[in-house]
Scaffold this motif. Structure first.
Motif, PDB file in Angstrom:
ATOM      1  N   LEU A 198     -16.979 -41.227  22.505  1.00 10.32           N
ATOM      2  CA  LEU A 198     -17.248 -39.995  21.787  1.00 10.32           C
ATOM      3  C   LEU A 198     -17.401 -38.846  22.773  1.00 10.32           C
ATOM      4  CD1 LEU A 198     -19.787 -41.290  19.118  1.00 10.32           C
ATOM      5  CD2 LEU A 198     -17.442 -40.541  18.711  1.00 10.32           C
ATOM      6  N   GLU A 199     -16.916 -37.683  22.395  1.00 11.15           N
ATOM      7  CA  GLU A 199     -17.055 -36.498  23.229  1.00 11.15           C
ATOM      8  C   GLU A 199     -18.437 -35.902  23.041  1.00 11.15           C
ATOM      9  OE1 GLU A 199     -13.930 -33.712  22.454  1.00 11.15           O
ATOM     10  OE2 GLU A 199     -12.384 -35.101  23.131  1.00 11.15           O
ATOM     11  N   GLY A 200     -19.028 -35.440  24.130  1.00 10.43           N
ATOM     12  CA  GLY A 200     -20.332 -34.799  24.055  1.00 10.43           C
ATOM     13  C   GLY A 200     -20.855 -34.475  25.424  1.00 10.43           C
ATOM     14  N   HIS A 201     -21.862 -33.638  25.465  1.00  7.17           N
ATOM     15  CA  HIS A 201     -22.459 -33.232  26.733  1.00  7.17           C
ATOM     16  C   HIS A 201     -23.259 -34.382  27.351  1.00  7.17           C
ATOM     17  CE1 HIS A 201     -23.891 -30.437  29.741  1.00  7.17           C
ATOM     18  NE2 HIS A 201     -25.138 -30.804  29.488  1.00  7.17           N
ATOM     19  N   SER A 202     -24.048 -35.063  26.525  1.00  7.45           N
ATOM     20  CA  SER A 202     -24.819 -36.214  27.011  1.00  7.45           C
ATOM     21  C   SER A 202     -23.949 -37.456  26.820  1.00  7.45           C
ATOM     22  CB  SER A 202     -26.126 -36.329  26.235  1.00  7.45           C
ATOM     23  OG  SER A 202     -25.864 -36.635  24.877  1.00  7.45           O
ATOM     24  N   ASP A 203     -24.545 -38.590  26.501  1.00  2.00           N
ATOM     25  CA  ASP A 203     -23.759 -39.802  26.253  1.00  2.00           C
ATOM     26  C   ASP A 203     -23.140 -39.818  24.852  1.00  2.00           C
ATOM     27  OD1 ASP A 203     -25.910 -40.406  24.602  1.00  2.00           O
ATOM     28  OD2 ASP A 203     -26.578 -42.126  25.765  1.00  2.00           O
ATOM     29  N   ALA A 204     -23.370 -38.760  24.071  1.00  2.00           N
ATOM     30  CA  ALA A 204     -22.754 -38.565  22.746  1.00  2.00           C
ATOM     31  C   ALA A 204     -23.156 -39.637  21.726  1.00  2.00           C
ATOM     32  CB  ALA A 204     -21.239 -38.451  22.850  1.00  2.00           C
ATOM     33  N   ASP A 205     -24.359 -40.196  21.872  1.00  2.00           N
ATOM     34  CA  ASP A 205     -24.838 -41.200  20.917  1.00  2.00           C
ATOM     35  C   ASP A 205     -25.245 -40.477  19.634  1.00  2.00           C
ATOM     36  OD1 ASP A 205     -26.301 -43.098  19.415  1.00  2.00           O
ATOM     37  OD2 ASP A 205     -26.868 -44.165  21.239  1.00  2.00           O
ATOM     38  N   ASP A 207     -34.592 -28.449  17.035  1.00  2.00           N
ATOM     39  CA  ASP A 207     -33.645 -29.550  17.019  1.00  2.00           C
ATOM     40  C   ASP A 207     -33.392 -30.048  18.434  1.00  2.00           C
ATOM     41  OD1 ASP A 207     -31.982 -27.654  18.182  1.00  2.00           O
ATOM     42  OD2 ASP A 207     -30.752 -27.372  16.403  1.00  2.00           O
ATOM     43  N   ILE A 208     -32.459 -30.975  18.556  1.00  2.00           N
ATOM     44  CA  ILE A 208     -32.172 -31.580  19.850  1.00  2.00           C
ATOM     45  C   ILE A 208     -31.749 -30.528  20.881  1.00  2.00           C
ATOM     46  CG2 ILE A 208     -29.766 -32.155  19.293  1.00  2.00           C
ATOM     47  CD1 ILE A 208     -30.246 -34.820  20.824  1.00  2.00           C
ATOM     48  N   GLY A 209     -31.026 -29.501  20.436  1.00  2.00           N
ATOM     49  CA  GLY A 209     -30.579 -28.435  21.334  1.00  2.00           C
ATOM     50  C   GLY A 209     -31.730 -27.618  21.908  1.00  2.00           C
ATOM     51  N   HIS A 210     -32.839 -27.563  21.188  1.00  2.00           N
ATOM     52  CA  HIS A 210     -34.024 -26.861  21.688  1.00  2.00           C
ATOM     53  C   HIS A 210     -34.581 -27.579  22.921  1.00  2.00           C
ATOM     54  CE1 HIS A 210     -37.937 -24.883  21.786  1.00  2.00           C
ATOM     55  NE2 HIS A 210     -38.483 -26.092  21.795  1.00  2.00           N
ATOM     56  N   PHE A 211     -34.628 -28.904  22.829  1.00  2.00           N
ATOM     57  CA  PHE A 211     -35.178 -29.709  23.924  1.00  2.00           C
ATOM     58  C   PHE A 211     -34.166 -29.947  25.044  1.00  2.00           C
ATOM     59  CE2 PHE A 211     -37.924 -30.834  20.377  1.00  2.00           C
ATOM     60  CZ  PHE A 211     -39.171 -30.847  20.966  1.00  2.00           C
ATOM     61  N   PHE A 212     -32.899 -30.123  24.663  1.00  2.00           N
ATOM     62  CA  PHE A 212     -31.858 -30.531  25.615  1.00  2.00           C
ATOM     63  C   PHE A 212     -30.603 -29.691  25.427  1.00  2.00           C
ATOM     64  CE2 PHE A 212     -34.269 -34.178  23.939  1.00  2.00           C
ATOM     65  CZ  PHE A 212     -35.025 -34.480  25.060  1.00  2.00           C
ATOM     66  N   PRO A 213     -30.629 -28.420  25.812  1.00  2.00           N
ATOM     67  CA  PRO A 213     -29.478 -27.544  25.581  1.00  2.00           C
ATOM     68  C   PRO A 213     -28.235 -28.002  26.353  1.00  2.00           C
ATOM     69  CG  PRO A 213     -31.129 -26.440  26.940  1.00  2.00           C
ATOM     70  CD  PRO A 213     -31.724 -27.733  26.501  1.00  2.00           C
ATOM     71  N   THR A 236     -26.122 -26.274  27.583  1.00  2.00           N
ATOM     72  CA  THR A 236     -25.851 -25.319  28.663  1.00  2.00           C
ATOM     73  C   THR A 236     -26.595 -25.695  29.943  1.00  2.00           C
ATOM     74  OG1 THR A 236     -27.651 -23.932  27.840  1.00  2.00           O
ATOM     75  CG2 THR A 236     -25.420 -23.408  27.074  1.00  2.00           C
ATOM     76  N   ASP A 237     -27.435 -26.716  29.873  1.00  2.00           N
ATOM     77  CA  ASP A 237     -28.232 -27.156  31.020  1.00  2.00           C
ATOM     78  C   ASP A 237     -27.583 -28.394  31.642  1.00  2.00           C
ATOM     79  OD1 ASP A 237     -30.159 -28.089  32.808  1.00  2.00           O
ATOM     80  OD2 ASP A 237     -31.828 -27.551  31.493  1.00  2.00           O
ATOM     81  N   ALA A 238     -27.123 -28.264  32.870  1.00  2.00           N
ATOM     82  CA  ALA A 238     -26.398 -29.339  33.557  1.00  2.00           C
ATOM     83  C   ALA A 238     -27.221 -30.621  33.710  1.00  2.00           C
ATOM     84  CB  ALA A 238     -25.931 -28.858  34.928  1.00  2.00           C
ATOM     85  N   GLN A 239     -28.548 -30.535  33.695  1.00  2.00           N
ATOM     86  CA  GLN A 239     -29.347 -31.752  33.877  1.00  2.00           C
ATOM     87  C   GLN A 239     -29.167 -32.747  32.731  1.00  2.00           C
ATOM     88  OE1 GLN A 239     -33.682 -31.662  33.649  1.00  2.00           O
ATOM     89  NE2 GLN A 239     -33.556 -29.680  32.627  1.00  2.00           N
ATOM     90  N   TRP A 240     -28.651 -32.294  31.585  1.00  2.00           N
ATOM     91  CA  TRP A 240     -28.465 -33.190  30.448  1.00  2.00           C
ATOM     92  C   TRP A 240     -27.043 -33.727  30.352  1.00  2.00           C
ATOM     93  CZ3 TRP A 240     -33.011 -34.497  29.911  1.00  2.00           C
ATOM     94  CH2 TRP A 240     -34.049 -33.585  29.949  1.00  2.00           C
ATOM     95  N   LYS A 241     -26.173 -33.363  31.303  1.00  2.00           N
ATOM     96  CA  LYS A 241     -24.803 -33.866  31.326  1.00  2.00           C
ATOM     97  C   LYS A 241     -24.835 -35.381  31.500  1.00  2.00           C
ATOM     98  CE  LYS A 241     -20.302 -33.403  31.602  1.00  2.00           C
ATOM     99  NZ  LYS A 241     -19.586 -33.345  30.360  1.00  2.00           N
ATOM    100  N   ASN A 242     -24.197 -36.091  30.582  1.00  2.00           N
ATOM    101  CA  ASN A 242     -24.123 -37.564  30.577  1.00  2.00           C
ATOM    102  C   ASN A 242     -25.490 -38.239  30.466  1.00  2.00           C
ATOM    103  OD1 ASN A 242     -21.274 -37.535  30.854  1.00  2.00           O
ATOM    104  ND2 ASN A 242     -21.516 -37.174  33.038  1.00  2.00           N
ATOM    105  N   ALA A 243     -26.488 -37.522  29.973  1.00  2.00           N
ATOM    106  CA  ALA A 243     -27.846 -38.073  29.850  1.00  2.00           C
ATOM    107  C   ALA A 243     -27.898 -39.214  28.834  1.00  2.00           C
ATOM    108  CB  ALA A 243     -28.820 -36.970  29.439  1.00  2.00           C
TER     109      ALA A 243
END
Length: 165
Positions: free
Chosen positions: A34-41, A59-65, A67-74
């Protein structure tokens, strides 16, 4: 005091071939991820949205935007655990969560129990408090065309200290 939250999420299938898809914290063999910024679960994202919504914390975007690279593939399980900590700090405990996965493929039934266990682990509760079910859209819409997967989650929280709200 009790609070109810509803979450919804959707992710498109990746165009490139893959070997697994992550749903409800479980890796499932499938030809596309699945496409997504994090692991897309998509399942855990819907649960996280439901939990945040029940507490009126966005929502989830409030906690983990995204636009924040630290959440890439999280890891979405770790993200959910962080929101669970917010709930506990406010005196909330999870009573139950009910999840519906909308997907033509892959089949969810063989992985349902593993998903319940993984979700319960992230929520800090027993699997008896977690329901996972799936449905197709009978070939209709983006799910029916196998373009992606969606998930709904409803969560019930009980506030231990009813005076802290």
């Amino acid at each position: 005091m009790m609070r109810i939250g509803h979450g919804f999420d959707v992710h498109a299938f990746a165009k490139e071939k893959g070997e697994t898809i992550r749903l409800g914290g479980v890796d499932i063999p499938y030809e596309h991820g699945l496409e997504g910024h994090s692991d897309a679960d998509v399942v855990l994202h819907a649960v996280t949205d439901a939990l945040a919504g029940a507490m009126a914390l966005g929502d989830i975007g409030h906690f983990f935007p995204d636009t924040d690279a630290q959440w890439k593939n999280a890891d979405s399980g770790k993200m959910l655990e962080r929101v669970v900590l917010e709930a506990r700090a406010l005196g909330y405990r999870i009573k139950n969560v009910d999840i519906t996965v909308l997907a033509e493929a892959p089949k969810i039934a063989p992985y349902r129990e593993a998903m319940r266990e993984a979700i319960a682990g992230s929520l800090g509760c027993t699997a008896r408090r977690v329901s996972v079910k799936a449905t197709t859209t009978e070939g209709l819409g983006f799910v029916g065309r196998k373009e992606g997967i969606a998930a709904h989650a409803v969560i019930l929280l009980m506030q231990i200290d009813a005076f802290s709200d």
